[in-house]
Every structure is written in C-alpha cells, then in structure tokens.
Motif scaffolding. Structure first.
Motif, short mmCIF file in Angstrom:
data_model
loop_
_atom_site.label_atom_id
_atom_site.label_comp_id
_atom_site.label_asym_id
_atom_site.label_seq_id
_atom_site.Cartn_x
_atom_site.Cartn_y
_atom_site.Cartn_z
N TRP A 13 0.82 -1.21 0.00
CA TRP A 13 0.00 0.00 0.00
C TRP A 13 0.86 1.26 0.00
CZ3 TRP A 13 -4.94 0.64 -1.04
CH2 TRP A 13 -5.80 -0.45 -0.96
N THR A 14 1.91 1.29 0.80
CA THR A 14 2.76 2.47 0.89
C THR A 14 3.51 2.70 -0.41
OG1 THR A 14 3.01 2.08 3.25
CG2 THR A 14 4.58 3.58 2.22
N GLY A 15 4.11 1.65 -0.95
CA GLY A 15 4.85 1.78 -2.20
C GLY A 15 3.99 2.24 -3.35
N VAL A 16 2.80 1.66 -3.48
CA VAL A 16 1.90 2.04 -4.57
C VAL A 16 1.38 3.46 -4.38
CG1 VAL A 16 -0.36 1.53 -5.59
CG2 VAL A 16 1.27 -0.31 -5.17
N GLY A 52 8.76 0.61 -0.92
CA GLY A 52 8.04 -0.66 -0.85
C GLY A 52 8.96 -1.84 -0.64
N LEU A 53 10.08 -1.86 -1.37
CA LEU A 53 11.03 -2.95 -1.21
C LEU A 53 11.70 -2.92 0.16
CD1 LEU A 53 12.67 -3.03 -4.75
CD2 LEU A 53 11.08 -4.69 -3.76
N ALA A 54 12.01 -1.72 0.65
CA ALA A 54 12.62 -1.60 1.98
C ALA A 54 11.66 -2.08 3.06
CB ALA A 54 13.05 -0.16 2.24
N MET A 55 10.39 -1.71 2.94
CA MET A 55 9.40 -2.16 3.93
C MET A 55 9.20 -3.66 3.86
SD MET A 55 6.58 0.90 3.83
CE MET A 55 5.55 0.18 5.11
N LYS A 56 9.24 -4.22 2.64
CA LYS A 56 9.10 -5.66 2.50
C LYS A 56 10.26 -6.38 3.17
CE LYS A 56 8.73 -9.34 -0.88
NZ LYS A 56 8.77 -9.71 -2.29
N LEU A 60 7.37 -6.15 6.52
CA LEU A 60 6.01 -5.64 6.40
C LEU A 60 5.33 -6.09 5.11
CD1 LEU A 60 6.64 -2.05 7.75
CD2 LEU A 60 5.49 -3.93 8.91
N GLY A 61 5.94 -7.03 4.40
CA GLY A 61 5.36 -7.58 3.19
C GLY A 61 4.62 -8.87 3.48
N THR A 62 4.30 -9.62 2.44
CA THR A 62 3.62 -10.89 2.59
C THR A 62 4.53 -11.89 3.29
OG1 THR A 62 2.42 -10.47 0.55
CG2 THR A 62 2.42 -12.72 1.33
#
Length: 91
Positions: A13-16, A52-56, A60-62
């Motif tokens: 959600w954040t990345g998008v 988004g990649l950093a959060m993943k 915080l990703g799937t």
C-alpha cells in the motif's frame, strides 16, 4: 487471488501510494511543459518502489509460507485429484 494476501500489506500500500503520487506529479508537469518537474515526478515513482522494497525486507510484506502449509496444500490438491478421478470413473 482472494485466498491470498497478494498486495494487502503495508509495504504494498505504501509503495503504490507513493508511486501514484509521483505519477500524478509527472502528469501535471508534463501538461505544464516543465521537464524538470516531470523528471522529479519520476524520481518519486522510483522512490515508491524503493520504499516498498525496503518495507518488504523489514518484514512488512507478505509473510513466507511455512513448510507445513505447503505440505497441506499439496495433500489437499492430491485429495481433490483423487476425488475427481473417482467421480469420472463412476460416471
């Protein structure tokens, strides 16, 4: 897709959202014929990808599937195939 959490994570959600804002910024500056603002918007788009990649990678990703879940899915698939074969033989 409805059975998975595909895209329903804070990282996605954040990345998008950041990428969408960058896309909008680029669109406004493209119409305004301002190349510097256009490229700045594209930088924001790629910043959204990075966030988004950093959060993943921060978790915080799937979540990854466990080995038990993979085995359970394979067993359910095998049972479903066996039932379909038995139904085909009986009809």
């Amino acid at each position: 897709m409805s059975g998975t959490a595909h895209g329903h994570t804070p990282a996605a959600w954040t990345g998008v959202t950041i990428a969408f804002i960058g896309f909008c910024v680029s669109g406004v500056f493209m119409v305004a014929a301002n190349p510097l603002g256009f490229w700045g918007g594209l930088v924001i788009v790629f910043a959204g990808l990075g966030v988004g990649l950093a959060m993943k990678s921060a978790g915080l990703g799937t979540p990854r599937e466990t080995e038990a879940r993979v085995r359970a899915r394979e067993k359910a698939h095998d049972v479903a195939l066996a039932k379909a074969a038995a139904a085909q033989i009986s009809s």
